[in-house]
Design an enzyme around this catalytic site. Structure first.
Site, PDB file in Angstrom:
ATOM      1  N   ASN A  30      -8.724  11.898   7.878  1.00 50.16           N
ATOM      2  CA  ASN A  30      -7.773  11.195   7.048  1.00 50.16           C
ATOM      3  C   ASN A  30      -7.495  11.975   5.707  1.00 50.16           C
ATOM      4  OD1 ASN A  30      -9.103   9.923   5.041  1.00 50.16           O
ATOM      5  ND2 ASN A  30      -9.761   8.762   6.768  1.00 50.16           N
ATOM      6  N   ASP A  54     -11.004   4.529  11.471  1.00 41.02           N
ATOM      7  CA  ASP A  54     -10.985   3.097  12.205  1.00 41.02           C
ATOM      8  C   ASP A  54     -11.402   3.517  13.590  1.00 41.02           C
ATOM      9  OD1 ASP A  54     -10.267   1.377  10.295  1.00 41.02           O
ATOM     10  OD2 ASP A  54      -8.155   1.945  10.519  1.00 41.02           O
ATOM     11  N   LYS A  58     -17.552  23.765  22.122  1.00 48.15           N
ATOM     12  CA  LYS A  58     -16.016  23.840  21.919  1.00 48.15           C
ATOM     13  C   LYS A  58     -15.113  23.488  23.185  1.00 48.15           C
ATOM     14  CE  LYS A  58     -12.427  26.418  19.356  1.00 48.15           C
ATOM     15  NZ  LYS A  58     -11.805  27.546  19.238  1.00 48.15           N
ATOM     16  N   PHE A  78     -10.505  -1.768  -0.734  1.00 42.72           N
ATOM     17  CA  PHE A  78      -9.433  -1.199  -0.915  1.00 42.72           C
ATOM     18  C   PHE A  78      -8.319  -1.282   0.479  1.00 42.72           C
ATOM     19  CE2 PHE A  78      -8.885   1.601  -4.823  1.00 42.72           C
ATOM     20  CZ  PHE A  78     -10.060   1.383  -5.414  1.00 42.72           C
ATOM     21  N   LYS A  90      -6.378  -9.034   4.008  1.00 47.45           N
ATOM     22  CA  LYS A  90      -7.574  -8.243   4.233  1.00 47.45           C
ATOM     23  C   LYS A  90      -8.645  -8.856   3.013  1.00 47.45           C
ATOM     24  CE  LYS A  90      -5.665  -3.631   5.583  1.00 47.45           C
ATOM     25  NZ  LYS A  90      -5.297  -2.450   5.367  1.00 47.45           N
ATOM     26  N   LYS A  96     -11.639 -10.119   5.293  1.00 45.80           N
ATOM     27  CA  LYS A  96     -12.806  -9.599   5.207  1.00 45.80           C
ATOM     28  C   LYS A  96     -13.852 -10.268   4.152  1.00 45.80           C
ATOM     29  CE  LYS A  96     -10.996  -4.940   6.480  1.00 45.80           C
ATOM     30  NZ  LYS A  96     -11.321  -3.630   6.727  1.00 45.80           N
TER      31      LYS A  96
END
Ligand code: CTP
Length: 411
Positions: A212, A281, A291, A327, A341, A345
């Site tokens: 990401n 995730d 490869k 975060f 969250k 959490k």
């Protein structure tokens, strides 16, 4: 962006006779631009390497080079210089100056200033590596450290005299950190912080991975500022180009699973855990050992979910007794998503990031977060990631006060 960290600080810089003296000109310029009131003191041999005029032009003040002239004119004396200053930095510090200071000699303007100073003293040695490694110099350094002076280790490298070894003047980034630490309130002293930062990478084959846009900037800013405020910091980082702050322990990982394992092994004795990392995730169900060639490739990727590290930490929070901070990377309905969250959490605090805006969130130098805890929301200003980190740590310091744990959950 953000408040200047040196604004209004009275800093005395003592320069001694080393070729590295020219490097300190840049430091004086930076500190002065950041609003510090810099006074420069130079020894006689320092003046042979760089003209005092250079430093007076950069600091906007006359440079003090002579004990007697200074006293005669009553402008400034060695006693006044170090008194009421926020800090005194000697850079570069030669073996000779270090030896003099270690034995309390006061035979020039700099050594008398140091002896009379009532502020923290920092010393950045620079000299030939054999001189630096000489047991006498090492003994003198130890004496100074025992006396409460901070000695900033020199770098390893090639000297002006062509020898290689330790003795090059420390880099500005490291010196700056030491100065900021001396100037910061040590409100996190005694706290052990575990901070995660950066992205994770989930390999598809030896050449390709899923990841990401996280740069690690926010997590590294938290590590840097927490260390400045006296915390012992362990940074667990995915791939990032950020510089590791001096004094911070780093463990580098690549995958979400590796981060899970390091965090699980390290969370036991922490008082605060901050999960600033953008953990993947999902990971590919299988990773090819060779490869994948495009003619053989399936165009559909089969993925499986990674374990939620923060959720696992939330489940163990009560018995492990750490303060847990997460975060939330969101692009819409920020407050609702962030609070959800926080609750699911089992967090004490969450920093909600708007990732749809180019000057907040991923890769940006600046950030603007909404903090959400059991009491409600606080919107922080748009500012540098470093100042955002300081504001998040301010809230953490408040939450660490025992009473804060008693407050019931918000509705
Ligand atoms: N997090 C984690 N482990 C994961 C995924 C996320 O520890 N496998 C942590 C992140 O470090 C962050 C918080 O959970 O502190 C929220 O991450 P975010 O990506 O905003 O949310 P997710 O829980 O992954 O949910 P979604 O992506 O669906 O919004």
């Amino acid at each position: 962006m953000g408040l200047s960290r040196f604004s209004g600080k009275r800093i005395v810089i003592g320069i001694t006779g080393s070729i590295a003296a020219f490097k300190v000109a840049g430091w004086v310029s930076t500190l002065t631009k950041e609003g510090a009131d810099v006074s420069v003191v130079m020894t006689e041999s320092a003046c042979r390497f760089v003209a005092p005029l250079t430093f007076s032009a950069l600091s906007g003040k006359a440079v003090v080079t002579d004990m007697f002239t200074a006293e005669e004119t009553h402008c400034i004396s060695h006693i006044e210089l170090g008194q009421g200053a926020d800090l005194l930095l000697i850079a570069p510090a030669t073996a000779n100056t270090i030896a003099k200071l270690a034995h309390g000699l006061a035979d020039d303007i700099l050594s008398t200033t140091v002896l009379a100073a009532d502020c923290p003293v920092l010393i950045a040695p620079a000299m030939n590596s054999r001189m630096y490694e000489n047991p006498l110099t090492q003994k003198n350094i130890t004496i100074l450290q025992e006396q409460g002076y901070t000695v900033i280790d020199p770098e390893y490298g090639t000297m002006a005299c062509k020898t290689e070894g330790p003795g090059r003047l420390a880099k500005w980034d490291d010196v700056q950190e030491e100065l900021l630490q001396v100037l910061s309130t040590q409100d996190l002293a005694g706290e052990k912080l575990l901070i995660t930062a950066g992205p994770t990478r989930e390999a598809l084959d030896p050449a390709r991975f899923l990841s990401n846009r996280s740069s690690g900037k926010m997590g590294y800013a938290l590590a840097r500022t927490a260390r400045r405020r006296g915390a012992e910091v362990h940074l667990v980082s995915g791939p990032s180009c950020e510089r590791v702050p001096s004094g911070v322990k780093i463990t580098r990982i690549e995958t979400a699973e590796e981060m899970y394992n390091v965090v699980t092994a390290s969370c036991h004795d922490c008082s605060v855990i901050i999960k600033a990392a953008a953990v993947s995730d999902f990971r590919p169900e299988t990773t090819a050992s060779e490869k994948v060639k495009k003619e053989n490739a399936e165009c559909v990727l089969r993925l499986e979910q990674t374990d939620d590290i923060l959720k696992m930490l939330g489940r163990h929070k009560e018995d492990k007794q750490y303060l847990l901070v997460g975060f939330a990377a969101e692009s819409c309905a920020l407050r609702e998503a962030g609070r959800k969250k926080l609750e699911t959490k089992n967090l004490d605090l969450i920093a909600i990031n708007d990732i749809s805006n180019s000057n907040t969130g991923f890769e940006s130098e600046t950030n603007q977060v909404i903090l959400c805890d059991r009491k409600g929301f606080t919107e922080l200003p748009l500012t540098s990631k470093e100042q955002t980190a300081d504001l998040i740590l301010d809230r953490i310091v408040q939450l660490l006060e025992p009473l804060s744990f008693e407050i019931p959950s918000c509705k």
